[in-house]
Design a protein around this motif. Structure first.
Motif, PDB file in Angstrom:
ATOM      1  N   LEU A 220      46.314  99.766 119.216  1.00 53.74           N
ATOM      2  CA  LEU A 220      45.909 101.170 119.258  1.00 53.74           C
ATOM      3  C   LEU A 220      47.043 102.106 119.695  1.00 53.74           C
ATOM      4  O   LEU A 220      47.238 103.151 119.064  1.00 53.74           O
ATOM      5  N   PRO A 221      47.817 101.790 120.739  1.00 50.47           N
ATOM      6  CA  PRO A 221      48.934 102.686 121.084  1.00 50.47           C
ATOM      7  C   PRO A 221      49.940 102.852 119.953  1.00 50.47           C
ATOM      8  O   PRO A 221      50.469 103.955 119.735  1.00 50.47           O
ATOM      9  N   ASN A 226      52.118 106.012 115.315  1.00 52.92           N
ATOM     10  CA  ASN A 226      52.325 106.164 113.868  1.00 52.92           C
ATOM     11  C   ASN A 226      51.671 107.445 113.346  1.00 52.92           C
ATOM     12  O   ASN A 226      52.225 108.134 112.481  1.00 52.92           O
ATOM     13  N   TYR A 227      50.491 107.763 113.870  1.00 48.84           N
ATOM     14  CA  TYR A 227      49.759 108.936 113.391  1.00 48.84           C
ATOM     15  C   TYR A 227      50.485 110.224 113.759  1.00 48.84           C
ATOM     16  O   TYR A 227      50.663 111.111 112.911  1.00 48.84           O
ATOM     17  N   VAL A 228      50.922 110.342 115.014  1.00 45.97           N
ATOM     18  CA  VAL A 228      51.569 111.583 115.454  1.00 45.97           C
ATOM     19  C   VAL A 228      52.973 111.727 114.887  1.00 45.97           C
ATOM     20  O   VAL A 228      53.572 112.807 114.967  1.00 45.97           O
ATOM     21  N   THR A 229      53.523 110.644 114.321  1.00 45.55           N
ATOM     22  CA  THR A 229      54.841 110.756 113.679  1.00 45.55           C
ATOM     23  C   THR A 229      54.770 111.646 112.450  1.00 45.55           C
ATOM     24  O   THR A 229      55.733 112.365 112.122  1.00 45.55           O
ATOM     25  N   PRO A 234      43.665 117.778 116.075  1.00 49.56           N
ATOM     26  CA  PRO A 234      42.717 117.398 117.142  1.00 49.56           C
ATOM     27  C   PRO A 234      42.132 115.997 117.011  1.00 49.56           C
ATOM     28  O   PRO A 234      41.547 115.497 117.977  1.00 49.56           O
ATOM     29  N   LEU A 235      42.291 115.345 115.846  1.00 47.63           N
ATOM     30  CA  LEU A 235      41.781 113.986 115.704  1.00 47.63           C
ATOM     31  C   LEU A 235      42.470 113.042 116.677  1.00 47.63           C
ATOM     32  O   LEU A 235      41.821 112.194 117.305  1.00 47.63           O
ATOM     33  N   ILE A 236      43.779 113.193 116.806  1.00 51.45           N
ATOM     34  CA  ILE A 236      44.507 112.302 117.712  1.00 51.45           C
ATOM     35  C   ILE A 236      44.126 112.595 119.157  1.00 51.45           C
ATOM     36  O   ILE A 236      44.124 111.700 120.010  1.00 51.45           O
ATOM     37  N   ALA A 237      43.771 113.846 119.443  1.00 53.67           N
ATOM     38  CA  ALA A 237      43.286 114.191 120.788  1.00 53.67           C
ATOM     39  C   ALA A 237      41.930 113.539 121.051  1.00 53.67           C
ATOM     40  O   ALA A 237      41.646 113.103 122.173  1.00 53.67           O
ATOM     41  N   ALA A 238      41.086 113.462 120.010  1.00 55.85           N
ATOM     42  CA  ALA A 238      39.782 112.812 120.150  1.00 55.85           C
ATOM     43  C   ALA A 238      39.951 111.315 120.418  1.00 55.85           C
ATOM     44  O   ALA A 238      39.258 110.740 121.272  1.00 55.85           O
TER      45      ALA A 238
END
Length: 264
Positions: A220-221, A226-229, A234-238
């Protein structure tokens, strides 16, 4: 009045440390995809969208599997190691204690690189598939979890008088029976707290997992990284909020069994 003035700097430091957590929680409820302040509105759509993001679910399950396995093995190894350290005197005892605590001293990225290089060279000599592999990842997580189990279980053992075991043995119990019936029940809070903290430390680890994770599989980390790259919304904040709440609940449970803050 003087006592209150002394607490103000502590309160300010606490607010400074926890402010990013509240910011993540706040952003997770933004209605717009672009993160701007002030927000145009609030919504729960990003939490609903989590169910459609299979990569986060898969990475969560892998992190859960690795962390649970590493925690179980670290508790077993930490229990026997703590018994040896607390109840016996032998040559190299202090060195062994420092060895178990060394993962807390050495930065995780250095530990990850060292483990990768060692396993890579061992793979070349033995012709075995060691890196990347699931069990290499688990072994690395056991290494970083052991300091928590050894420290907490050792602290619990030190609070149990050896005379209780001796009395049980004098009454006819074997050493194994005395440990199982006397020591283990008194040690249960420390073991549970050690298991929870080991799980949290393993579940949140990024640096070591980056070195040893298998192709096509991410914890998960790593998936969050990978996503924030490529995008930030707000999805990543969720996702982060769910992770923070999970850890907060586990820490609360651990502190119910033993005052972790006094033992770390």
């Amino acid at each position: 009045m003087l006592a209150i003035s002394k607490k103000i700097p502590i309160l300010l430091i606490f607010l400074f440390i926890t402010l990013p957590l509240f910011m993540v929680l706040w952003i997770s409820f933004f209605s717009q995809q672009l993160i701007i302040f002030p927000p145009k509105g609030y919504s729960l759509e990003w939490y609903k969208a989590l169910g459609e993001q299979t990569q986060f679910l898969d990475s969560f399950l892998l992190s859960l599997k690795v962390s649970v396995t590493a925690t179980v093995f670290s508790i077993i190894l930490g229990l026997f190691s703590s018994i040896a350290i607390v109840r016996y005197n032998f040559w190299g005892k202090k060195i062994l204690e420092m060895l178990f605590l060394s993962p807390l001293i050495v930065p995780s990225i250095i530990t990850g690189i060292a483990i990768y290089i060692y396993l890579f060279n061992l793979e070349r000599m033995s012709n075995m598939n060691l890196v990347p592999s699931y069990w290499s990842l688990v072994i690395a997580h056991i290494i970083i979890a052991l300091p928590w189990t050894v420290r907490l279980i050792s602290a619990g053992l030190q609070s149990i008088s050896p005379s209780l075991e001796e009395a049980s043995i004098d009454l006819g119990s074997t050493k194994v029976q005395a440990f199982y019936n006397i020591v283990l029940p008194n040690l249960r809070p420390s073991i549970i707290a050690a298991a929870i903290l080991s799980f949290i430390h393993s579940f949140n680890n990024l640096e070591i997992s980056l070195m040893l994770v298998s192709p096509g599989e991410t914890t998960l980390p790593i998936e969050i990284l990978n996503y924030v790259t490529w995008r930030i919304d707000p999805l990543i904040a969720a996702v982060s909020t769910v992770q923070i709440l999970l850890i907060a609940i586990l820490m609360w449970i651990a502190n119910r069994f033993v005052k972790v803050t006094n033992m770390i």
